[in-house]
Motif scaffolding. Sequence first.
Motif, mmCIF file in Angstrom:
data_model
loop_
_atom_site.group_PDB
_atom_site.id
_atom_site.type_symbol
_atom_site.label_atom_id
_atom_site.label_comp_id
_atom_site.label_asym_id
_atom_site.label_seq_id
_atom_site.Cartn_x
_atom_site.Cartn_y
_atom_site.Cartn_z
ATOM 1 N N LEU A 212 0.850 -1.194 0.000
ATOM 2 C CA LEU A 212 0.000 0.000 0.000
ATOM 3 C C LEU A 212 0.886 1.243 0.000
ATOM 4 O O LEU A 212 1.720 1.408 0.888
ATOM 5 N N ASN A 214 1.152 5.639 -0.826
ATOM 6 C CA ASN A 214 0.373 6.856 -1.071
ATOM 7 C C ASN A 214 0.755 7.526 -2.391
ATOM 8 O O ASN A 214 0.068 8.422 -2.860
ATOM 9 N N THR A 226 -7.360 2.370 -3.642
ATOM 10 C CA THR A 226 -8.190 1.942 -2.522
ATOM 11 C C THR A 226 -8.242 3.073 -1.507
ATOM 12 O O THR A 226 -7.738 4.165 -1.762
ATOM 13 N N HIS A 227 -8.872 2.831 -0.359
ATOM 14 C CA HIS A 227 -9.030 3.886 0.637
ATOM 15 C C HIS A 227 -8.701 3.340 2.008
ATOM 16 O O HIS A 227 -9.140 2.251 2.384
ATOM 17 N N HIS A 228 -7.902 4.101 2.751
ATOM 18 C CA HIS A 228 -7.538 3.718 4.110
ATOM 19 C C HIS A 228 -8.502 4.410 5.067
ATOM 20 O O HIS A 228 -8.481 5.637 5.221
ATOM 21 N N ASN A 229 -9.362 3.612 5.702
ATOM 22 C CA ASN A 229 -10.422 4.201 6.522
ATOM 23 C C ASN A 229 -9.883 4.942 7.742
ATOM 24 O O ASN A 229 -10.362 6.026 8.087
ATOM 25 N N PHE A 235 -5.114 5.290 -0.965
ATOM 26 C CA PHE A 235 -3.866 4.568 -1.129
ATOM 27 C C PHE A 235 -3.901 3.849 -2.474
ATOM 28 O O PHE A 235 -4.963 3.632 -3.057
#
Length: 507
Positions: A212, A214, A226-229, A235
């Motif tokens: 993962l 940035n 994707t998305h890091h909650n 990401f």
Amino acid sequence: MSTLHLSEQEQLRREKLAELVMMGIEPYPAPLYPVNSNSVTVKENYTEETKDQYADVCLAGRIMSVRDMGKANFAVIQDQAGKIQLYIRRDDICPGEDKSLYDIVWKKLLDLGDIIGVRGYAFITKSGETSIHVKELTLLSKSLKPLPVVRESEGQVFDAVTDPEFRYRQRYADMIINPAIRETFIKRTRLINSIREFLNAQGALEVDTPVLQNIPGGAAARPFITHHNALDVPFYLRVANELYLKRLIVGGFDWVYEFSRNFRNEGMDRTHNPEFTILEFYTAYKDYFWMMDTTEKLLEKAALDVCQSTEVPVGEKTISFKAPFKRISIYDAIHEHTGFDVSRMNEEQIRSVCKQLNIHADNSMGKGKLIDEIFGGKCEQFYVQPTFIIDYPVEMSPLTKKHRDKPGLVERFELIINGKEMANAYSELNDPIDQRERFEEQVKLMERGDDEAMFIDHDFLRALEYGMPPTAGIGFGIDRICMLLTNQPSIQDVLFFPQMRPENQPS
């Protein structure tokens, strides 16, 4: 699964399962079973002189065929190593008066595909086949789905399952009915082990870097997002691990490598899968000339370890991995195969060449990508034997050191084998000011619509500002090299579980 969607065979097997349970026979017993040998070990080593060593063998495997002989049966089971014949007599399985275990369980309730354990002794039949005379038989796992029928006779296979949709989607079944496919994946592991041995022997350090990221840096490719909650930020799945490995060179490691699972949100064909394996390594105080020599040695060793020869059959061709490999500049390759000398042309002139060669060229493509399209469309296919295509234009290589002798070029090579790129390598760019300018050029391409252009990685630039020693780096496409060394035509054939369109499964 709803019983409404079960085939007749699947329904019958479930009925047999219920009957086994009613008889008190556990169809899925506790996992410990005292296997002490395998099919190939018994068949290769059993003789009259060694029979005492095989007087009490315990094997487990899947029932692949049965020949009913009344009070006795011959069956074949398949384990990880191969297949072996069983001889099963009713009086051995049921020595007492009650023969129901044989008559009901063995003859009526067991099916092809069921996994059984057997204990007995090895012997050679009148026809000369090494077999197991079974004294005890245990059901280890009831198979509820019938295997596709594959007939074998006199060493030949008939009705083999070749449908790629079935083979790739149900690899587990593919390996049961096409056991030879397992050899491909054994060779894949052998390839990776061979490379690892080579690098470790040279003093390289194996490392892990983030999947993962940035910033999707290190390659010109479209990323998965994707998305890091917890952090509430986007990401990217890595497209390459290059920039992290070079950070480690900055940090003081002189030679690092990683077998990296990478992800690129691009097309799929016989040489591309969105999830793939790359080997990258970076070595301080070396250049791309050293890297070419090292690549030749590494692949020569890998061919010997995997194929026991440097001459490897690939389709109807034979490819030699014996060093040294041919070397030719990308401009000379284009000139040789198209007749155009693009080395002194500007972007618009090269775009005109693309038009004359019927090569797609849209406005988002800069000079570097246009040259790449020409080489890929008109030249790459001709390089069957291992060939280093060297000395690329600077516009194609935003992470590469400028050529020490040739203005406008960089010290880069791609290794082409069987008409496909297998590796990409540079003398790495370690000038932070030049690197920043190259990244800024990539941003301009991104603004023109190039969705494969690189992002600016400000942290990587900061790392370079601390000083990175002169470094050579390379990325190998492990899946593609595996295709060559196992003589497989598609990347899906060397991946256990290739990506596929979701299947419409019944609930």
